[in-house]
Design an enzyme around this catalytic site. Structure first.
Site, short mmCIF file in Angstrom:
data_model
loop_
_atom_site.label_atom_id
_atom_site.label_comp_id
_atom_site.label_asym_id
_atom_site.label_seq_id
_atom_site.Cartn_x
_atom_site.Cartn_y
_atom_site.Cartn_z
N TRP A 14 0.81 -1.22 0.00
CA TRP A 14 0.00 0.00 0.00
C TRP A 14 0.84 1.27 0.00
O TRP A 14 0.32 2.36 -0.20
CB TRP A 14 -0.93 0.01 1.23
N GLU A 170 11.41 -6.24 -8.94
CA GLU A 170 10.71 -5.00 -9.28
C GLU A 170 11.64 -4.07 -10.04
O GLU A 170 12.41 -3.31 -9.42
CB GLU A 170 10.23 -4.30 -8.00
N SER A 216 3.78 -2.03 -11.86
CA SER A 216 2.60 -1.79 -12.70
C SER A 216 1.86 -3.07 -13.08
O SER A 216 1.28 -3.17 -14.15
CB SER A 216 2.97 -0.99 -13.96
N GLY A 237 1.44 -2.49 -6.25
CA GLY A 237 1.32 -1.16 -5.63
C GLY A 237 -0.05 -0.58 -5.90
O GLY A 237 -1.04 -0.94 -5.25
N GLY A 238 -0.13 0.30 -6.87
CA GLY A 238 -1.35 1.05 -7.14
C GLY A 238 -2.61 0.20 -7.22
O GLY A 238 -3.65 0.55 -6.64
P1 13P Z 1 3.03 -0.26 -8.78
O1 13P Z 1 2.22 -1.53 -8.88
O2 13P Z 1 2.22 0.93 -8.35
O3 13P Z 1 3.83 -0.02 -10.02
O4 13P Z 1 4.08 -0.48 -7.60
C1 13P Z 1 4.82 -1.64 -7.61
C2 13P Z 1 5.55 -1.71 -6.33
O5 13P Z 1 6.45 -0.93 -6.06
C3 13P Z 1 5.14 -2.73 -5.36
O6 13P Z 1 6.04 -2.83 -4.32
#
Ligand code: 13P
Length: 255
Positions: A14, A170, A216, A237-238
């Site tokens: 989050w 990542e 993403s 993340g998002g």
């Molecule tokens: P996003 O899914 O927002 O690109 O973030 C990925 C992330 O950093 C998860 O730790």
């Protein structure tokens, strides 16, 4: 290679989002949508949301994690939280070495290693993040970067302890940018990470080891990414901040 040996893990990160009240609402919305998951489901939330998350997820299949922990048990480290503090609340997962920690808060390969040690000693399961910057990929040193991040963080980790480590690959250029690594690019690095585990430990350990992809990942692209042989889940993340999207990713991992 032996994907059947591994249970997928979908974890939400989050980041610095959601007040406790907002966290409660999001978890309430999420619970019925992920209850039939055939994968592990984890939400890693800000420290202030942990108590709420534990209460809201009690008796469900959702596990709760923190987004970092310190390497010392206690002491003069203003603003930090120890692994023991987390486990004392009932929090058993922790993200360590996220690129945002490395980029903005000075985490190094060495402090990441120390934090991993502390988390393992406290009995936690670690989601260890590794990944290259765009410039590093352009210069062709992705494997060197990811290989050394992995090897340094796992220094001193026994084969037995390895079952409490998940690595999330990542690529920094794919985080929060909407730019996803292609399934082939992600799988190539995940497979390299698994090979690194095999070199450090053995094939049995590598076959059982969970390597996630993060950057993403969303409701639309998850299925294609998760279909790859070395992508055993995602760190989201998002999309983890939207119950329906997160549930869609959990569903894709449950196939
Ligand atoms: P996003 O899914 O927002 O690109 O973030 C990925 C992330 O950093 C998860 O730790």
């Amino acid at each position: 290679m032996n994907k059947q040996l591994r249970k997928a893990v979908i974890a939400g990160n989050w980041k610095m989002n959601k007040t406790p009240a907002e966290a409660a609402a999001l978890i309430d919305e999420m619970k019925p949508l992920v209850k039939d998951a055939d994968c592990d489901v984890v939400i890693c939330v800000p420290y202030v949301d942990l108590q709420t998350a534990l209460e809201k997820t009690a008796g469900t299949n959702i596990k709760v994690g923190a987004e970092n922990c310190h390497w010392a048990k206690s002491g003069a480290f203003t603003g930090e939280v120890s692994a023991e503090m987390l486990t004392s609340m009932g929090v058993n997962y922790v993200v360590i070495g996220h690129s945002e920690r490395r980029t903005y808060f000075g985490d190094t390969d060495q402090t990441v290693k120390d934090r991993v040690r502390a988390a393992l000693d406290a009995g936690m399961t670690v989601i260890l993040c590794v990944g290259e910057y765009e410039q590093q990929r352009l210069q062709g040193v992705t494997f060197e970067v990811v290989g050394s991040q992995t090897k340094i963080a796992l220094g001193g980790v026994s084969k037995e302890e390895l079952s409490r480590i998940i690595i999330a690959y990542e690529p920094v250029w794919a985080i929060g940018t909407g730019l996803t690594a292609t399934p082939e690019q992600a799988n190539e690095v995940n497979s390299f990470i698994r090979k690194t585990i095999e070199d450090l430990y053995d094939k049995e350990a590598a076959d059982a080891f969970v390597v996630q992809y993060g950057g993403s990942m969303n409701a639309k692209n998850a299925e294609e990414l998760l279909a790859k042989p070395d992508i055993d889940g995602g760190l989201i993340g998002g999309a983890s901040l939207k119950a329906a999207d997160f549930a869609q990713i959990v569903k894709a991992a449950s196939k």
